[in-house]
Design a protein around this motif. Structure first.
Motif, PDB file in Angstrom:
ATOM      1  N   UNK A 281       5.749  -3.914  -8.948  1.00  0.00           N
ATOM      2  CA  UNK A 281       5.060  -4.817  -8.298  1.00  0.00           C
ATOM      3  C   UNK A 281       3.811  -4.512  -7.741  1.00  0.00           C
ATOM      4  N   UNK A 282       2.868  -5.161  -7.838  1.00  0.00           N
ATOM      5  CA  UNK A 282       1.383  -4.774  -7.259  1.00  0.00           C
ATOM      6  C   UNK A 282       1.018  -5.685  -6.122  1.00  0.00           C
ATOM      7  N   UNK A 304       2.726 -10.408   1.838  1.00  0.00           N
ATOM      8  CA  UNK A 304       3.970  -9.866   2.447  1.00  0.00           C
ATOM      9  C   UNK A 304       3.399  -9.283   3.987  1.00  0.00           C
ATOM     10  N   UNK A 305       2.264  -8.589   3.903  1.00  0.00           N
ATOM     11  CA  UNK A 305       1.878  -8.018   5.209  1.00  0.00           C
ATOM     12  C   UNK A 305       0.878  -9.100   5.841  1.00  0.00           C
ATOM     13  N   UNK A 314       5.239 -18.716  12.120  1.00  0.00           N
ATOM     14  CA  UNK A 314       4.760 -17.792  11.193  1.00  0.00           C
ATOM     15  C   UNK A 314       5.214 -18.214   9.702  1.00  0.00           C
ATOM     16  N   UNK A 316       6.071 -16.364   6.337  1.00  0.00           N
ATOM     17  CA  UNK A 316       6.182 -14.925   5.547  1.00  0.00           C
ATOM     18  C   UNK A 316       6.191 -15.187   3.917  1.00  0.00           C
TER      19      UNK A 316
ATOM     20  N   UNK B 162       1.277   6.502  -7.399  1.00  0.00           N
ATOM     21  CA  UNK B 162       1.641   4.797  -7.803  1.00  0.00           C
ATOM     22  C   UNK B 162       0.972   4.001  -6.746  1.00  0.00           C
ATOM     23  N   UNK B 163       0.689   3.013  -7.036  1.00  0.00           N
ATOM     24  CA  UNK B 163       0.035   1.708  -5.991  1.00  0.00           C
ATOM     25  C   UNK B 163       1.172   1.709  -5.299  1.00  0.00           C
ATOM     26  N   UNK B 164       0.760   1.303  -4.033  1.00  0.00           N
ATOM     27  CA  UNK B 164       1.767   0.830  -3.014  1.00  0.00           C
ATOM     28  C   UNK B 164       2.365  -0.447  -3.418  1.00  0.00           C
ATOM     29  N   UNK B 165       3.677  -0.512  -3.137  1.00  0.00           N
ATOM     30  CA  UNK B 165       4.290  -2.051  -3.628  1.00  0.00           C
ATOM     31  C   UNK B 165       3.778  -2.860  -2.408  1.00  0.00           C
ATOM     32  N   UNK B 166       3.918  -4.281  -2.644  1.00  0.00           N
ATOM     33  CA  UNK B 166       3.357  -5.276  -1.572  1.00  0.00           C
ATOM     34  C   UNK B 166       4.180  -4.814  -0.161  1.00  0.00           C
ATOM     35  N   UNK B 167       5.141  -4.344   0.045  1.00  0.00           N
ATOM     36  CA  UNK B 167       5.751  -4.550   1.432  1.00  0.00           C
ATOM     37  C   UNK B 167       4.960  -3.366   2.128  1.00  0.00           C
ATOM     38  N   UNK B 168       4.458  -2.125   1.228  1.00  0.00           N
ATOM     39  CA  UNK B 168       3.827  -1.100   2.125  1.00  0.00           C
ATOM     40  C   UNK B 168       2.381  -1.205   2.200  1.00  0.00           C
ATOM     41  N   UNK B 169       1.891  -2.268   1.919  1.00  0.00           N
ATOM     42  CA  UNK B 169       0.567  -2.608   1.722  1.00  0.00           C
ATOM     43  C   UNK B 169       0.098  -2.885   3.108  1.00  0.00           C
ATOM     44  N   UNK B 170       0.291  -1.687   4.021  1.00  0.00           N
ATOM     45  CA  UNK B 170      -0.489  -1.869   5.499  1.00  0.00           C
ATOM     46  C   UNK B 170      -0.558  -0.644   6.028  1.00  0.00           C
ATOM     47  N   UNK B 240       6.336  -3.490  12.390  1.00  0.00           N
ATOM     48  CA  UNK B 240       5.923  -3.920  10.834  1.00  0.00           C
ATOM     49  C   UNK B 240       6.881  -4.686  10.351  1.00  0.00           C
ATOM     50  N   UNK B 242       8.130  -7.120  11.640  1.00  0.00           N
ATOM     51  CA  UNK B 242       8.002  -8.342  12.221  1.00  0.00           C
ATOM     52  C   UNK B 242       6.923  -9.051  11.314  1.00  0.00           C
ATOM     53  N   UNK B 243       6.180  -8.326  10.938  1.00  0.00           N
ATOM     54  CA  UNK B 243       4.623  -8.731  10.338  1.00  0.00           C
ATOM     55  C   UNK B 243       4.966  -8.840   8.807  1.00  0.00           C
ATOM     56  N   UNK B 244       5.866  -7.902   8.335  1.00  0.00           N
ATOM     57  CA  UNK B 244       6.366  -8.073   6.986  1.00  0.00           C
ATOM     58  C   UNK B 244       7.247  -8.954   6.511  1.00  0.00           C
ATOM     59  N   UNK B 245       8.339  -8.860   7.215  1.00  0.00           N
ATOM     60  CA  UNK B 245       9.606  -9.593   6.994  1.00  0.00           C
ATOM     61  C   UNK B 245       9.996 -10.715   7.816  1.00  0.00           C
TER      62      UNK B 245
END
Lengths: 521, 310
Positions: A281-282, A304-305, A314, A316, B162-170, B240, B242-245
């Motif tokens: 997933x990108x 997601x972020x 919020x 999400x 590899x590109x970062x998966x969405x959850x790690x894009x911070x 993090x 809290x922001x992502x999930x």
């Protein structure tokens, strides 16, 4: 009659033992009024207040605190090793049975044991709450108990020690000098101040002895760090009790009510999911619009972020998938019209499954569609199977072609169409701010505690010709008229060594410089 | 990019070679019959009575003032090579990390390979600092093998970008959160090594082994770095999450394992500071703490949950 068993600082000091260390090493000492030193005997009257003192003593016991920390660690370890479920699932008998059936495949005969101990929902179990509550009380009691001692060490440090302390101190140093006592003491003071020590005169030997400490105030760091736990635990309670968390399945192009008396609606204008060539997933992105009536109050691309924030809520991005637009009517009146997310798959993967509770009834409706690309399921492509349940009992099951209503359990069910939904978690958490305050206090408290180590030492100028101690002076010191002696009780001997070496060397240099300048000796 | 990555892999191989060379040099130094001249102004004596602990520090000025500030003896002979090899290994790993960062545009913390290399960076950095401050190279006997094994582990993993998966894009929180983890884990490895040497000290018949208490002290000092770093890492993780999930804490297995680690180090510090635990008991706790670190680190292989991508 009053029997006083309190630790007496002056008596201890005369024996050359630093008072605060003795207190720390031996724990608190209790004063018992009108009682035999051995304690009440044979049913003698014990004041009710003793119960509270006992509870207080129990909670400020370091051993109890340590056991509670380890108990918390054990719970956390079990929670990370044993499959966990939510309290809601555990509370529901049907869902619990289903969960236990799956758990049995992994844990076998241990499943009932783990279940009985509450270890499948470790962090919402009663024993865990008991451990957390006791830990909070222990932290509170330990902190309260420690504050007077920390206050004393900063405001009223124990400046006097007996001469023989310098024979017994765990870390000690000495510098020979021919300087007169006043000069030697002044040089000692200057060196200690250069090493950022607070220097205080020993009132009982003003021309002969000094007390010095560094970062005596840093005990506040411990207090802040410990109190921060109370704030953090309170944040957990506030979040759990007053927080709002709701998962919304918003059909793409559709709108859902936010609820909670906000008057807001949430619309998903678009959703896209993109992948790398390798299939990783990108990006997941929903274009969300928040409205109050006709007015757009917020709109943004939610990833997601980067959640959408408005009015304390919020939104999400959490999931996405296929939903079935379902409309239900009772006597021609629409009672339900939503996109039902098809979150699950049948065991053979041929069908996508969703569910919803029918408003105003005790009915649960399961919606089954053919999974994408599959034609071998129980439901033909372009149709939906509605299964109606009351508790565990299946009331009815009907297949509805797209756009055509079927009647079941007194209601008309229509499968409008299949479309994509974006899963949005809506969150409002009044405990959050307290969590950040607690976290900031924790980091600040720890930074103070570990960056500003509390150091203290005592210094004394002794005339060698009339030794005040029992320790013989040998080597080069024997030729000097006086000896400036240092004593400290640091536990961490190796790390204290460097500081003491520097002080001794600097003082020796200082005295040599004075001697070279011809200062009076 | 793949050619650059291939070249970068040589940096890892080189760092492994230098770690092993540093270890060999240190083994020779520690077991050597020749002793370095000690530059110290203090000694430990045994006091007959009146003091709970038999080890007491006695400090007096060194008569020769020119020697006074030379606490750190200049490196010479094999010691120069030993420290040099360790430093070169650190530089190689650092260069690899920086190169990867320039290729990926984010901190090198997005998968097990990158994190293993960063873990080694933390260990080598912490070791070099402790060697410099305490002048104790015997620590390398326990710490450098950990670094070497982790390097081998990192080299066995897929090193592809590899590109970062969405959850790690911070990028900011990824760098800060995992960066503090690396500092914490590096210090934890040092404290573990010190604790192991403390426990093994009576059995080791090595000529140039420092006093046993020194390892106890190093273990404690390293733990006082580990604990605050772990705290900051967990707090940043909560920010993090809290922001992502949408929640700051969810009892995710990885979160829970980090909490267990934190609690063990917290228990160690409390036991030491308030209960006076020193020596064997506290050394054992440090070993348990590092096992918890490894459990949290390798847990991605068997944990489910939201951290299972790493």
């Amino acid at each position: 009659m009053t029997t006083d068993h309190r630790f007496r600082p002056e008596a201890a000091a005369d024996e050359g033992v630093p008072t605060r260390d003795a207190i720390a090493a031996h724990g608190a000492v209790v004063t018992v009024d009108g009682a035999d030193p051995g304690g009440p005997k044979g049913g003698g009257e014990v004041a009710v207040s003793e119960l509270f003192r006992w509870v207080y003593r129990f909670f400020y016991s370091k051993t109890v605190g340590l056991i509670l920390i380890l108990a918390m660690a054990v719970y956390a370890l079990i929670g990370s090793l044993v499959t966990q479920t939510s309290a809601a699932v555990w509370a529901d008998p049907a869902q619990r049975e289903s969960f236990l059936a799956r758990a049995e495949e992994v844990y076998g005969a241990w499943t009932p044991v783990l279940g009985a101990l509450g270890l499948f929902h470790a962090f919402t179990s009663v024993p865990f709450y008991v451990v957390v509550t006791m830990l909070a009380l222990s932290i509170l009691a330990c902190t309260t108990h420690r504050i007077p001692e920390l206050w004393r060490r900063n405001r009223h440090p124990h400046v006097h020690v007996a001469p023989r302390f310098f024979d017994k101190a765990r870390s000690r140093g000495s510098v020979p000098t021919d300087a007169d006592p006043a000069t030697a003491l002044a040089a000692t003071r200057a060196v200690l101040e250069r090493h950022r020590f607070r220097v205080l005169t020993d009132d009982r030997a003003p021309g002969q002895a000094l007390y010095a400490d560094r970062h005596a105030w840093s005990g506040i760091g411990t207090v802040i760090a410990h109190l921060s736990f109370i704030v953090i635990l309170a944040a957990f309670v506030i979040s759990a009790s007053f927080g709002i968390e709701e998962d919304l399945a918003v059909p793409v192009g559709g709108t859902v009510e936010v609820g909670h008396d906000t008057g807001l609606t949430l619309t998903a204008l678009s959703f896209s999911d993109t992948y790398t060539e390798q299939g990783r997933p990108a990006d997941y992105v929903s274009e969300l619009q928040l409205r109050r009536g006709d007015e757009v109050v917020a709109q943004q691309e939610v990833r997601v972020n980067s959640p959408l924030e408005y009015g304390g809520f919020r939104f999400h991005q959490t999931t996405f998938g296929i939903a079935a637009d379902v409309r239900v009517a009772l006597d021609g009146q629409e009672v339900f019209a939503e996109a039902v997310p098809l979150k699950w798959a049948s065991n053979d993967g041929a069908n996508a499954v969703g569910r919803f509770d029918l408003p105003g009834t005790d009915l649960e409706v399961v919606v089954v569609l053919a999974a994408s690309g599959r034609t071998d399921g129980v439901v033909p492509v372009g149709a939906a199977l509605f299964e109606i349940y009351r508790g565990e009992e299946r009331v009815d099951a009907k297949v509805a072609l797209q756009g055509a209503a079927v009647s079941s359990a007194g209601h008309d069910f229509t499968f409008e169409r299949e479309r994509q939904f974006t899963g949005i978690r809506m969150r409002q958490d009044p405990g959050e701010v307290w969590m950040w305050i607690g976290s900031a206090l924790l980091v600040i408290g720890m930074s103070i505690t570990f960056s500003f180590a509390y150091r203290r030492l005592w210094a004394r100028v002794e005339t060698i010709s009339e030794p005040a101690t029992t320790e013989p002076v040998e080597g080069p010191d024997a030729r000097a008229a006086r000896l400036i002696r240092f004593g400290a009780v640091e536990r961490s001997v190796a790390s204290y060594q460097r500081l003491l070496e520097d002080i001794v060397a600097d003082l020796d240099d200082e005295l040599a410089d004075l001697d070279a300048k011809g200062e009076p000796s | 990019m793949s050619e650059v990555l291939q070249l970068a892999e040589y940096l890892l191989t080189a760092s492994l070679v230098f770690v092993v060379l540093a270890l060999i040099c240190n083994v020779v130094i520690i077991t050597s019959r020749q002793r370095r001249a000690a530059v110290q102004t203090s000694e430990r004596v045994t006091v007959a009575a009146g003091v709970p602990s038999s080890d007491t520090l006695v400090v007096s000025p060194v008569p020769d003032r020119s020697r006074r500030r030379r606490r750190r003896a200049p490196l010479s002979g094999l010691a120069w090579y030993a420290t040099g090899f360790a430093a070169i290994a650190f530089v190689c790993v650092l260069a690899y990390v920086l190169l990867r960062m320039s290729l990926t545009g984010h901190g090198p913390f997005s998968n097990q390979h990158e994190f293993a290399v960063s873990f080694v960076l933390g260990i080598l950095g912490a070791y070099l600092v402790v060697e410099f401050v305490y002048q104790v190279r015997a620590l390398s006997l326990a710490v450098l093998p950990i670094a070497a094994v982790l390097l081998l582990y990192a080299m066995s993993l897929d090193a592809g970008v590899q590109p970062l998966i969405p959850a790690l894009q911070n990028n900011l929180l990824l760098t800060l959160h995992v960066g503090f983890a690396i500092l914490a884990y590096g210090a934890a490895a040092v404290s573990c090594g010190a604790a192991a040497l403390y426990l093994l000290h009576p059995k080791l018949r090595l000529r140039n082994l420092p006093a046993r208490d020194l390892f106890d002290d190093i273990g404690y000092k390293a733990a006082t770095v580990t604990f605050p770093m772990l705290t900051i890492m967990i707090v940043l993780g909560a920010v993090w999450a809290n922001t992502a999930w949408g929640r700051y804490w969810g009892w995710d297995p990885k979160e829970t394992a980090a909490l267990v680690t934190w609690l063990i180090y917290g228990a160690y510090l409390h036991a030491r500071v308030t209960r006076g635990w020193q020596g064997t008991r506290s050394a054992v706790l440090l070993l348990v703490g590092f096992l918890a670190v490894l459990f949290a680190y390798f847990g991605n292989h068997f944990f489910g949950g939201l951290h299972s991508y790493a």
